[in-house]
Design an enzyme around this catalytic site. Structure first.
Site, short mmCIF file in Angstrom:
data_model
loop_
_atom_site.label_atom_id
_atom_site.label_comp_id
_atom_site.label_asym_id
_atom_site.label_seq_id
_atom_site.Cartn_x
_atom_site.Cartn_y
_atom_site.Cartn_z
N TYR A 90 -2.39 -7.41 -11.30
CA TYR A 90 -1.46 -7.51 -10.17
C TYR A 90 -0.30 -8.46 -10.51
O TYR A 90 0.80 -8.00 -10.78
CB TYR A 90 -2.19 -7.98 -8.91
CG TYR A 90 -3.20 -6.99 -8.38
CD1 TYR A 90 -2.87 -6.13 -7.34
CD2 TYR A 90 -4.49 -6.93 -8.89
CE1 TYR A 90 -3.80 -5.22 -6.83
CE2 TYR A 90 -5.42 -6.04 -8.39
CZ TYR A 90 -5.07 -5.19 -7.36
OH TYR A 90 -6.00 -4.30 -6.86
N GLU A 111 0.82 -1.21 0.00
CA GLU A 111 0.00 0.00 0.00
C GLU A 111 0.86 1.27 0.00
O GLU A 111 0.46 2.29 -0.57
CB GLU A 111 -0.96 -0.01 1.18
CG GLU A 111 -1.92 -1.19 1.23
CD GLU A 111 -2.79 -1.33 -0.02
OE1 GLU A 111 -2.87 -0.40 -0.83
OE2 GLU A 111 -3.40 -2.41 -0.19
#
Length: 551
Positions: A413, A339
């Protein structure tokens, strides 16, 4: 943010979870999708400069009320514009120059008509007053909305998470990634005894007379709408600093007060190594003026700019799991690293359309490998990256449909990460690769970008025509095939691919021998490697994510 299928596997969730907003298949698009996803003249006519969001959270009733001030610059003459707010929330009034002005609603779009033409270049403003019960997120951060829950002591614990679904699920704004506000004041009033943590720096705390406390947070940098966050709880505040490329960077941790000791231990072990690795590869942390924060949340995580949401239970891995299956993923805290990587890709560089969400997620997923490389060496990073292939489905294109607010396949991803690692191999110059990654942030930082911006920059700086490579891996679900044929005892090779003009140099060898670069095209050509036969050929499928067909 990590994709849905990983959580399904790790937590054993039922197929009903497929109703989540992100990474789900959608075949038909509606007028509402277009209003949300398209840049129409009613949106492009004004450029957002500043918001003052002022909202009160009545947690007991799951009710919010307040206002948002829009300051803007007119990009053309107009007397009507669009902003966005979910239609389950009530627009109380829109005020312009002290007077209420008329508005209409269509789905989640609100159209405001002004009493006279606002001229191109003019700086102007209006304020929206609103209220209601925003959608409650059932499985944040994937389905989006406001999370209302309690901590382990039964005290209120509230947070927002709205990527994909849209920030207009809880506050009025021009809800399109292409236009980021330049700066913002976030004023959140919460019941006395609780603390709100939002983006940027805390300017002021005001004890209100109605049993509430107002927290004013100021963000002096551009921010994407979904990055604007509210986090409400019984927080302890821990501080630190980092000697970074641009000087002293303030570090703040806001964690539930009973987690302070284990939070400090976990964050001390992960945050500064992460900052060191990412500043090395991507350039300076983008938000020195706003600081770096980790904020404990009642959901797993989200890349809220300068207030990164953290809910990984102060353990290594991804909910204690290694997504690569190699062991390398258990040596660090996945949510801290992943993140925070979004501060560079997703927050500093933001795609104009969520169809290009791969720009956020592919680079950030790849940042995990670079973090491991910085800590444990290049081979470790490559092994971790290779291990991510087990999460690839090759089920749909990574780039989604434009203008309807829809992202592409969750393969953005792992497959996106593997693609970037492969491109590094093709460039075959690690110093140049680092310059490209840093150059992306220097060139496109604090801007919104397109597919062509990013792929074109990498191709130009590498000096290699990589556009067909990006085209193949991002616009098509299938892998390119290296076809090797034995004709009259001699080996020939070619690429079989969907993308026009696809060709990359690839490494092959006689098993156990030295790797050689060969450059196949779409036409069969001889493989000029001494001693190579159909039975002893070895293709480097560790560094190249390709299919092979040997005939």
């Amino acid at each position: 943010m990590k994709f849905v299928k990983i959580l399904l596997v790790l937590l054993g969730l039922t197929p009903a979870f497929a109703q989540a907003q992100l990474m789900t298949t959608k075949q038909k698009y509606t007028r509402a999708d277009t209003l949300r996803g398209m840049l129409t003249p009613l949106r492009t006519c004004y450029d957002i400069n500043y918001y003052h969001l002022d909202v009160k959270f009545d947690i007991a009733k799951k009710y919010i009320s307040g206002s948002n001030q829009f300051k803007f610059t007119a990009t053309e003459d107009f007397n009507k514009l669009q902003f966005d707010l979910f239609d389950n929330l009530k627009v109380e009034k829109v005020v312009y120059k002290g007077t209420e002005v008329p508005f209409t609603r269509e789905f989640n779009a609100v159209f405001v008509t002004f009493p006279q033409t606002i001229k191109k270049g003019a700086k102007d403003e209006f304020t929206v007053y609103y209220s209601g019960n925003p959608i409650t997120a059932k499985n944040a951060p994937w389905d989006g909305g406001v999370v209302y829950t309690t901590d382990s002591l039964g005290r209120p614990f509230v947070a927002t998470a709205c990527q994909g679904l849209g920030a207009s699920v809880w506050w009025p704004n021009k809800d399109h990634q292409a236009d980021e506000v330049d700066s913002m004041l976030i004023s959140i009033s919460v019941p006395k005894g609780l603390t709100n943590v939002s983006n940027g720096r805390l300017r002021k705390t005001t004890d209100l007379k109605d049993g509430y406390t107002k927290f004013d947070w100021f963000l002096g940098s551009p921010i994407n709408n979904y990055g604007v966050a509210v986090n409400i709880g019984n927080y302890a505040h821990l501080t630190d600093s980092y000697a970074g490329e641009k000087g002293k960077l303030s570090i703040d941790y806001w964690v539930l007060n009973y987690n302070a000791v284990k939070a400090k231990k976990q964050f001390d072990a992960n945050v500064k190594p992460m900052l060191k690795a990412f500043e090395h590869w991507f350039g300076p942390y983008p938000w020195y003026e706003d600081g770096y924060k980790l904020v404990e949340t009642p959901f797993l995580g989200m890349e809220h700019q300068s207030a990164v949401a953290y809910g990984n239970a102060y353990g290594n891995g991804y909910l204690g799991q290694d997504l690569s299956g190699t062991g390398w993923g258990l040596k660090w805290d996945y949510i801290v690293v992943h993140e925070s990587g979004h501060e560079w890709f997703g927050n500093n560089i933001t795609s104009k359309d969520i169809a290009d969400m791969w720009i956020h997620e592919s680079f950030t997923d790849y940042s995990e490998s670079l973090f491991i490389e910085q800590q444990y060496g290049k081979q470790a990073g490559l092994e971790y990256n290779f291990g991510l292939r087990k999460g690839i489905d090759n089920d749909a294109p990574i780039v989604g449909p434009y203008n309807v607010n829809k992202e592409g396949s969750g393969d953005m991803y792992p497959k996106g990460s593997v693609l970037l690692s492969m491109i590094r191999t093709i460039i075959n110059n690690d110093a140049k690769w680092r310059d490209i990654l840093r150059g992306l942030n220097q060139t496109f930082g604090r801007k919104t970008v397109t597919y062509e911006d990013i792929t074109g920059y990498i191709a130009k700086q590498s000096g290699i025509n990589l556009l067909p490579v990006f085209d193949q891996y991002l616009h098509y679900k299938s892998l390119p095939i290296l076809n090797i044929e034995s004709i009259n005892g001699k080996l020939y090779c070619r690429w079989i691919a969907d993308a026009q003009g696809f060709t990359i140099p690839v490494k092959i060898r006689v098993k156990g021998g030295e790797w050689k670069f060969v450059s196949p095209t779409a036409r069969l050509k001889p493989l000029e490697v001494a001693g190579l036969t159909k039975d002893n050929i070895e293709v480097d499928t560790f560094n190249y994510y390709i299919g092979t067909l040997i005939e």
